[in-house]
Scaffold this motif. Structure first.
Motif, PDB file in Angstrom:
ATOM      1  N   ARG A 151      -2.479  -5.639   4.960  1.00 39.09           N
ATOM      2  CA  ARG A 151      -3.010  -3.680   4.787  1.00 39.09           C
ATOM      3  C   ARG A 151      -3.026  -3.382   3.247  1.00 39.09           C
ATOM      4  NH1 ARG A 151      -1.092   2.042   6.918  1.00 39.09           N
ATOM      5  NH2 ARG A 151      -1.864   3.926   5.875  1.00 39.09           N
ATOM      6  N   ARG A 153      -6.633  -6.991  14.241  1.00 39.21           N
ATOM      7  CA  ARG A 153      -6.365  -5.409  14.152  1.00 39.21           C
ATOM      8  C   ARG A 153      -7.422  -4.341  14.335  1.00 39.21           C
ATOM      9  NH1 ARG A 153      -5.500   0.217  11.827  1.00 39.21           N
ATOM     10  NH2 ARG A 153      -4.079   0.590  10.968  1.00 39.21           N
ATOM     11  N   TYR A 178       0.779  -0.955  -0.142  1.00 40.33           N
ATOM     12  CA  TYR A 178       0.177  -0.213   0.278  1.00 40.33           C
ATOM     13  C   TYR A 178       1.029   0.929   0.034  1.00 40.33           C
ATOM     14  CZ  TYR A 178       1.100   1.137   4.471  1.00 40.33           C
ATOM     15  OH  TYR A 178       1.866   1.054   5.823  1.00 40.33           O
ATOM     16  N   ARG A 237      -1.942  -4.402  16.489  1.00 39.32           N
ATOM     17  CA  ARG A 237      -2.159  -5.148  15.692  1.00 39.32           C
ATOM     18  C   ARG A 237      -1.414  -6.771  16.524  1.00 39.32           C
ATOM     19  NH1 ARG A 237      -3.301  -7.623  10.988  1.00 39.32           N
ATOM     20  NH2 ARG A 237      -3.380  -5.655  10.087  1.00 39.32           N
ATOM     21  N   PHE A 253      -8.314  -3.681   4.691  1.00 41.91           N
ATOM     22  CA  PHE A 253      -7.782  -4.926   4.574  1.00 41.91           C
ATOM     23  C   PHE A 253      -8.018  -6.015   3.469  1.00 41.91           C
ATOM     24  CE2 PHE A 253      -6.837  -2.253   8.172  1.00 41.91           C
ATOM     25  CZ  PHE A 253      -5.988  -1.911   8.799  1.00 41.91           C
ATOM     26  N   ALA A 284      -6.796   2.713   6.157  1.00 40.14           N
ATOM     27  CA  ALA A 284      -7.327   1.298   7.156  1.00 40.14           C
ATOM     28  C   ALA A 284      -8.582  -0.176   6.336  1.00 40.14           C
ATOM     29  CB  ALA A 284      -8.194   1.846   8.116  1.00 40.14           C
ATOM     30  N   GLU A 341       1.454  -5.408   8.353  1.00 38.58           N
ATOM     31  CA  GLU A 341       0.285  -4.405   8.164  1.00 38.58           C
ATOM     32  C   GLU A 341       1.088  -4.277   6.699  1.00 38.58           C
ATOM     33  OE1 GLU A 341      -1.626  -1.299   9.100  1.00 38.58           O
ATOM     34  OE2 GLU A 341      -1.574  -3.013  10.155  1.00 38.58           O
TER      35      GLU A 341
END
Length: 416
Positions: free
Chosen positions: A237, A322, A11, A327, A41, A39, A233
């Motif tokens: 993410r 998370r 990301y 997380r 996911f 945010a 992440e």
């Protein structure tokens, strides 16, 4: 409705998500005209489970497609099934990566399931234009599933990126091999960005852009260490951008937790269907897009198994939860060493070992941390977005650990 899905893109490797070097003018323009999800996911940081959860609205364990290259259970319905019942024509170009095919009844324009960068063009974009033109007088939904920037990173022009100028995120070790790989990875991102730009130009020329919803998703993280195949992440993410003129405020940003399993319920509701009629794990966020009442997710969940991945061990399970700040990761088989194609042959990662052997403590820590992990990891993703400093044993966050572990246990039981 148009969905553009990239392949193995972290990301943070997009201009509008803060990367100062990578060239993504079309994605950046889309964000300026729409809503950027900060945010967002996926459910599992590898291709097939991610796509099957995205298209079904059901997390991988419950839909059956938990291991890579597996398939959903016979009872599972998917995006094209739902939309066709609502009168939509539903198309897909390029990568499918779902099974069984009959439960994903897209009008598939074929294309390459995996692109090696050889033997001609990746995909004839004129075929997208033809589908859109032919669908102009009926409701439609189209998914362009790009093959980029999945390895082998040999599409696009790497010479436009200077290895000395690329940005190396702090969870990677800065070696010449890492920088060289980053230039090829960035080149494929820019190549993919051009594909997205062509899709938008087709829509503009056909007069379809003024009221249509356009969704861009980055899939899971890249093939660099600590991204794809992990529940950090950088693995779970995703970039998410939604342009919907007249509904979404241009240039807006949301920090609400959005999961890939929320996408199909949202699209079904926008298309006029009743979300409550279906057995989704996700929830519609149509209200969020329109600035109306919306019940946000408290948690986002992720799962990973090494079963089905190339060069992976038979069993290395990872589970994660998370919330808006922390997380928690549970490495179920932490006594084993994690391995995959990265540990086996990615030159950038293997170069870290050479640096470690020459006395570089950070290189040694990063090299070992990718292969051998503790049973539990806890990260404050506000302070530590790249999940480097494990807080799991810190007494001052024991309450956060216990709260998240209880939430994760509850979710896992519901997925059985």
């Amino acid at each position: 409705m148009f969905i553009f899905l990239s392949d193995d893109l972290s990301y943070h490797d997009i201009g509008c998500y803060g990367n100062p070097v990578v060239k993504t003018p079309n994605i950046d323009a889309l964000a300026a005209e729409g809503l950027r999800l900060d945010a967002c996911f996926n459910s599992a940081p590898m291709c097939a489970p991610t796509r099957m959860s995205l298209y079904s609205g059901i997390h991988p364990v419950r839909n059956g497609a938990h291991p890579n290259h597996s398939e959903v259970y016979p009872w599972v319905n998917t995006l094209p099934t739902y939309l066709k019942k609502l009168g939509y024509r539903v198309g897909l170009a390029n990568k499918s990566h779902f099974l069984p095919k009959e439960q994903f009844p897209f009008e598939h324009l074929e294309g390459r399931e995996h692109d090696t960068g050889k033997n001609g063009i990746d995909f004839d974009m004129a075929r997208v234009e033809a589908f859109l033109s032919d669908s102009k007088d009926e409701p439609w939904c189209f998914v362009f599933a790009s093959n980029q920037p999945h390895t082998p990173w040999n599409r696009g022009d790497a010479s436009q990126y200077d290895p000395s100028a690329v940005s190396i995120p702090p969870y990677l070790v800065d070696t010449p091999e890492t920088r060289e790989a980053m230039t090829r990875y960035y080149a494929e991102i820019t190549y993919m960005d051009d594909q997205l730009g062509q899709c938008i130009r087709f829509l503009d020329e056909l007069g379809e852009s003024d009221e249509m919803l356009f969704l861009f998703l980055s899939e899971q993280g890249s093939n660099f260490p600590f991204c794809k195949w992990t529940c950090y992440e950088t693995g779970l993410r995703s970039a998410g951008i939604i342009r919907w003129p007249g509904q979404v405020t241009a240039g807006s940003v949301s920090s609400e937790l959005i999961q890939y399993v929320d996408v199909v319920p949202t699209i079904v509701e926008i298309a006029g269907g009743n979300v409550l009629d279906h057995n989704f794990d996700g929830r519609s966020f149509k209200g969020l897009l329109q600035g109306k009442n919306y019940t946000p997710n408290r948690f986002a969940y992720g799962v990973q198994t090494s079963r089905g991945i190339y060069s992976g061990p038979e069993a290395y399970g990872i589970r994660s939860i998370r919330d808006d700040q922390y997380r928690l990761i549970w490495n179920v088989n932490s006594e084993s060493a994690f391995r995959n194609t990265v540990t086996g042959k990615l030159e950038a990662y293997l170069s870290w070992k050479e640096e470690a052997e020459s006395g570089d403590a950070f290189a040694n820590e990063r090299f070992e941390a990718y292969r051998k992990r503790p049973e539990y990891e806890l990260y404050d993703v506000h302070e530590d977005p790249f999940c480097i400093d494990n807080l799991a044993e810190f007494p001052e966050v024991r309450g956060e650990f216990n709260r998240l572990k209880t939430g994760l246990d509850r979710r896992l039981k519901r997925q059985l």
